[in-house]
Design a protein around this motif. Structure first.
Motif, PDB file in Angstrom:
ATOM      1  N   LEU A 147      39.588  55.928  55.072  1.00  0.00           N
ATOM      2  CA  LEU A 147      38.907  56.629  56.157  1.00  0.00           C
ATOM      3  C   LEU A 147      39.550  57.998  56.364  1.00  0.00           C
ATOM      4  CD1 LEU A 147      36.849  56.302  58.589  1.00  0.00           C
ATOM      5  CD2 LEU A 147      38.870  55.716  59.919  1.00  0.00           C
ATOM      6  N   GLN A 148      38.741  59.019  56.540  1.00  0.00           N
ATOM      7  CA  GLN A 148      39.259  60.378  56.718  1.00  0.00           C
ATOM      8  C   GLN A 148      38.897  60.885  58.115  1.00  0.00           C
ATOM      9  OE1 GLN A 148      37.588  62.701  53.519  1.00  0.00           O
ATOM     10  NE2 GLN A 148      37.965  61.044  52.075  1.00  0.00           N
ATOM     11  N   VAL A 149      39.875  61.416  58.809  1.00  0.00           N
ATOM     12  CA  VAL A 149      39.669  61.989  60.140  1.00  0.00           C
ATOM     13  C   VAL A 149      40.379  63.328  60.175  1.00  0.00           C
ATOM     14  CG1 VAL A 149      40.028  61.708  62.627  1.00  0.00           C
ATOM     15  CG2 VAL A 149      39.607  59.695  61.197  1.00  0.00           C
ATOM     16  N   TRP A 150      39.689  64.349  60.655  1.00  0.00           N
ATOM     17  CA  TRP A 150      40.310  65.658  60.748  1.00  0.00           C
ATOM     18  C   TRP A 150      39.779  66.412  61.957  1.00  0.00           C
ATOM     19  CZ3 TRP A 150      36.773  64.090  57.222  1.00  0.00           C
ATOM     20  CH2 TRP A 150      35.584  64.795  57.116  1.00  0.00           C
TER      21      TRP A 150
ATOM     22  N   ILE B 215      37.427  72.924  69.868  1.00  0.00           N
ATOM     23  CA  ILE B 215      38.036  71.946  68.972  1.00  0.00           C
ATOM     24  C   ILE B 215      37.172  70.692  68.960  1.00  0.00           C
ATOM     25  CG2 ILE B 215      40.039  70.473  68.609  1.00  0.00           C
ATOM     26  CD1 ILE B 215      41.704  72.690  69.987  1.00  0.00           C
ATOM     27  N   TYR B 216      36.931  70.161  67.768  1.00  0.00           N
ATOM     28  CA  TYR B 216      36.207  68.905  67.660  1.00  0.00           C
ATOM     29  C   TYR B 216      36.774  68.085  66.512  1.00  0.00           C
ATOM     30  CZ  TYR B 216      33.462  71.131  63.922  1.00  0.00           C
ATOM     31  OH  TYR B 216      33.071  71.769  62.779  1.00  0.00           O
ATOM     32  N   TRP B 217      36.397  66.825  66.478  1.00  0.00           N
ATOM     33  CA  TRP B 217      36.901  65.872  65.496  1.00  0.00           C
ATOM     34  C   TRP B 217      35.784  65.415  64.584  1.00  0.00           C
ATOM     35  CZ3 TRP B 217      42.008  64.588  65.190  1.00  0.00           C
ATOM     36  CH2 TRP B 217      42.803  64.989  66.263  1.00  0.00           C
ATOM     37  N   GLN B 218      36.123  65.183  63.330  1.00  0.00           N
ATOM     38  CA  GLN B 218      35.173  64.628  62.378  1.00  0.00           C
ATOM     39  C   GLN B 218      35.833  63.436  61.697  1.00  0.00           C
ATOM     40  OE1 GLN B 218      33.995  68.218  60.035  1.00  0.00           O
ATOM     41  NE2 GLN B 218      31.957  67.507  60.613  1.00  0.00           N
ATOM     42  N   ALA B 219      35.019  62.428  61.408  1.00  0.00           N
ATOM     43  CA  ALA B 219      35.503  61.250  60.700  1.00  0.00           C
ATOM     44  C   ALA B 219      34.489  60.899  59.622  1.00  0.00           C
ATOM     45  CB  ALA B 219      35.668  60.085  61.664  1.00  0.00           C
ATOM     46  N   TYR B 220      34.987  60.380  58.498  1.00  0.00           N
ATOM     47  CA  TYR B 220      34.131  60.000  57.384  1.00  0.00           C
ATOM     48  C   TYR B 220      34.690  58.753  56.731  1.00  0.00           C
ATOM     49  CZ  TYR B 220      32.003  60.048  52.763  1.00  0.00           C
ATOM     50  OH  TYR B 220      31.341  59.694  51.617  1.00  0.00           O
TER      51      TYR B 220
ATOM     52  N   GLY C  50      29.851  55.486  53.633  1.00  0.00           N
ATOM     53  CA  GLY C  50      29.130  56.759  53.582  1.00  0.00           C
ATOM     54  C   GLY C  50      28.776  57.287  54.964  1.00  0.00           C
ATOM     55  N   LYS C  51      29.256  56.633  55.997  1.00  0.00           N
ATOM     56  CA  LYS C  51      28.951  57.044  57.371  1.00  0.00           C
ATOM     57  C   LYS C  51      29.944  58.091  57.843  1.00  0.00           C
ATOM     58  CE  LYS C  51      26.866  52.683  58.754  1.00  0.00           C
ATOM     59  NZ  LYS C  51      26.911  51.560  59.698  1.00  0.00           N
ATOM     60  N   SER C  52      29.455  58.977  58.728  1.00  0.00           N
ATOM     61  CA  SER C  52      30.333  59.995  59.314  1.00  0.00           C
ATOM     62  C   SER C  52      30.026  60.135  60.794  1.00  0.00           C
ATOM     63  CB  SER C  52      30.166  61.333  58.594  1.00  0.00           C
ATOM     64  OG  SER C  52      28.848  61.809  58.758  1.00  0.00           O
ATOM     65  N   PHE C  53      30.970  60.742  61.516  1.00  0.00           N
ATOM     66  CA  PHE C  53      30.833  60.910  62.958  1.00  0.00           C
ATOM     67  C   PHE C  53      31.571  62.173  63.371  1.00  0.00           C
ATOM     68  CE2 PHE C  53      32.274  60.101  67.342  1.00  0.00           C
ATOM     69  CZ  PHE C  53      31.067  59.808  67.946  1.00  0.00           C
ATOM     70  N   SER C  54      31.035  62.868  64.363  1.00  0.00           N
ATOM     71  CA  SER C  54      31.646  64.094  64.862  1.00  0.00           C
ATOM     72  C   SER C  54      31.565  64.095  66.381  1.00  0.00           C
ATOM     73  CB  SER C  54      30.903  65.298  64.285  1.00  0.00           C
ATOM     74  OG  SER C  54      31.469  66.486  64.759  1.00  0.00           O
ATOM     75  N   SER C  55      32.654  64.509  67.029  1.00  0.00           N
ATOM     76  CA  SER C  55      32.679  64.555  68.493  1.00  0.00           C
ATOM     77  C   SER C  55      33.762  65.501  68.972  1.00  0.00           C
ATOM     78  CB  SER C  55      32.943  63.157  69.057  1.00  0.00           C
ATOM     79  OG  SER C  55      33.081  63.200  70.460  1.00  0.00           O
ATOM     80  N   GLY C  56      33.597  65.989  70.168  1.00  0.00           N
ATOM     81  CA  GLY C  56      34.607  66.826  70.801  1.00  0.00           C
ATOM     82  C   GLY C  56      35.717  65.995  71.418  1.00  0.00           C
TER      83      GLY C  56
ATOM     84  N   MET D 132      36.732  55.207  69.128  1.00  0.00           N
ATOM     85  CA  MET D 132      35.772  54.139  69.429  1.00  0.00           C
ATOM     86  C   MET D 132      34.810  53.935  68.261  1.00  0.00           C
ATOM     87  SD  MET D 132      35.158  54.884  73.523  1.00  0.00           S
ATOM     88  CE  MET D 132      33.507  54.313  73.453  1.00  0.00           C
ATOM     89  N   TRP D 133      34.375  55.011  67.618  1.00  0.00           N
ATOM     90  CA  TRP D 133      33.481  54.903  66.458  1.00  0.00           C
ATOM     91  C   TRP D 133      34.169  54.153  65.325  1.00  0.00           C
ATOM     92  CZ3 TRP D 133      33.795  57.031  61.447  1.00  0.00           C
ATOM     93  CH2 TRP D 133      32.632  56.892  60.681  1.00  0.00           C
ATOM     94  N   ILE D 134      35.439  54.454  65.100  1.00  0.00           N
ATOM     95  CA  ILE D 134      36.201  53.784  64.040  1.00  0.00           C
ATOM     96  C   ILE D 134      36.326  52.291  64.341  1.00  0.00           C
ATOM     97  CG2 ILE D 134      38.477  53.585  62.959  1.00  0.00           C
ATOM     98  CD1 ILE D 134      38.705  56.686  63.359  1.00  0.00           C
ATOM     99  N   GLU D 135      36.656  51.958  65.586  1.00  0.00           N
ATOM    100  CA  GLU D 135      36.763  50.545  65.964  1.00  0.00           C
ATOM    101  C   GLU D 135      35.447  49.825  65.763  1.00  0.00           C
ATOM    102  OE1 GLU D 135      38.380  50.039  69.894  1.00  0.00           O
ATOM    103  OE2 GLU D 135      40.062  51.371  69.463  1.00  0.00           O
ATOM    104  N   GLN D 136      34.353  50.454  66.176  1.00  0.00           N
ATOM    105  CA  GLN D 136      33.033  49.863  66.036  1.00  0.00           C
ATOM    106  C   GLN D 136      32.658  49.710  64.551  1.00  0.00           C
ATOM    107  OE1 GLN D 136      29.677  52.239  67.383  1.00  0.00           O
ATOM    108  NE2 GLN D 136      28.919  50.451  68.513  1.00  0.00           N
ATOM    109  N   LEU D 137      33.035  50.655  63.747  1.00  0.00           N
ATOM    110  CA  LEU D 137      32.746  50.633  62.318  1.00  0.00           C
ATOM    111  C   LEU D 137      33.400  49.425  61.655  1.00  0.00           C
ATOM    112  CD1 LEU D 137      31.466  52.351  59.987  1.00  0.00           C
ATOM    113  CD2 LEU D 137      33.734  53.371  59.710  1.00  0.00           C
ATOM    114  N   TYR D 138      34.632  49.125  62.040  1.00  0.00           N
ATOM    115  CA  TYR D 138      35.365  48.043  61.413  1.00  0.00           C
ATOM    116  C   TYR D 138      35.139  46.681  62.056  1.00  0.00           C
ATOM    117  CZ  TYR D 138      37.522  51.302  58.265  1.00  0.00           C
ATOM    118  OH  TYR D 138      37.720  52.225  57.281  1.00  0.00           O
ATOM    119  N   ARG D 139      34.445  46.636  63.178  1.00  0.00           N
ATOM    120  CA  ARG D 139      34.091  45.345  63.783  1.00  0.00           C
ATOM    121  C   ARG D 139      32.978  44.670  63.012  1.00  0.00           C
ATOM    122  NH1 ARG D 139      34.025  47.087  69.968  1.00  0.00           N
ATOM    123  NH2 ARG D 139      36.263  47.175  70.282  1.00  0.00           N
ATOM    124  N   HIS D 140      32.141  45.474  62.407  1.00  0.00           N
ATOM    125  CA  HIS D 140      30.955  44.913  61.714  1.00  0.00           C
ATOM    126  C   HIS D 140      31.233  44.623  60.301  1.00  0.00           C
ATOM    127  CE1 HIS D 140      28.907  47.119  65.118  1.00  0.00           C
ATOM    128  NE2 HIS D 140      28.689  45.841  65.329  1.00  0.00           N
TER     129      HIS D 140
END
Length: 94
Positions: free
Chosen positions: A51-54, A63-68, A73-79, A86-94
């Motif tokens: 998992l990549q987060v930057w 400033i904002y955060w991106q995760a991939y 193949g899913k990605s997420f971006s937020s300030g 929370m997106w990462i936790e949700q991603l790995y729950r499923h």
């Protein structure tokens, strides 16, 4: 009132100002080169399935955060760093 900064008091001061400016340019060049090298090494050594987060800064200075996740193949971006967590936790729950 003159708002221009000039180094024209004496020839010696003008030379010193010029050298100071050159040192700043030289310093910025090496700093930029180091950052490029550091990012290159990180890319080479990175696990392609990890998992990549930057953090990024947009052109307005926000400033904002991106995760991939390369596995899904899913990605997420937020300030918000919390939103990304929370997106990462949700991603790995499923």
């Amino acid at each position: 009132m003159n708002n221009h900064i000039r180094c024209l008091l004496t020839e010696d001061i003008e030379i010193n100002c010029s050298l100071s400016f050159q040192k700043k340019i030289h310093s910025n060049f090496w700093k930029s080169l180091y950052i490029i090298w550091e990012n290159f090494v990180k890319k080479i050594l990175a696990d392609p399935h990890e998992l990549q987060v930057w953090q990024k800064v947009d052109r307005h200075g926000n400033i904002y955060w991106q995760a991939y996740d390369p596995v899904t193949g899913k990605s997420f971006s937020s300030g918000s760093e919390t939103d990304v967590s929370m997106w990462i936790e949700q991603l790995y729950r499923h």
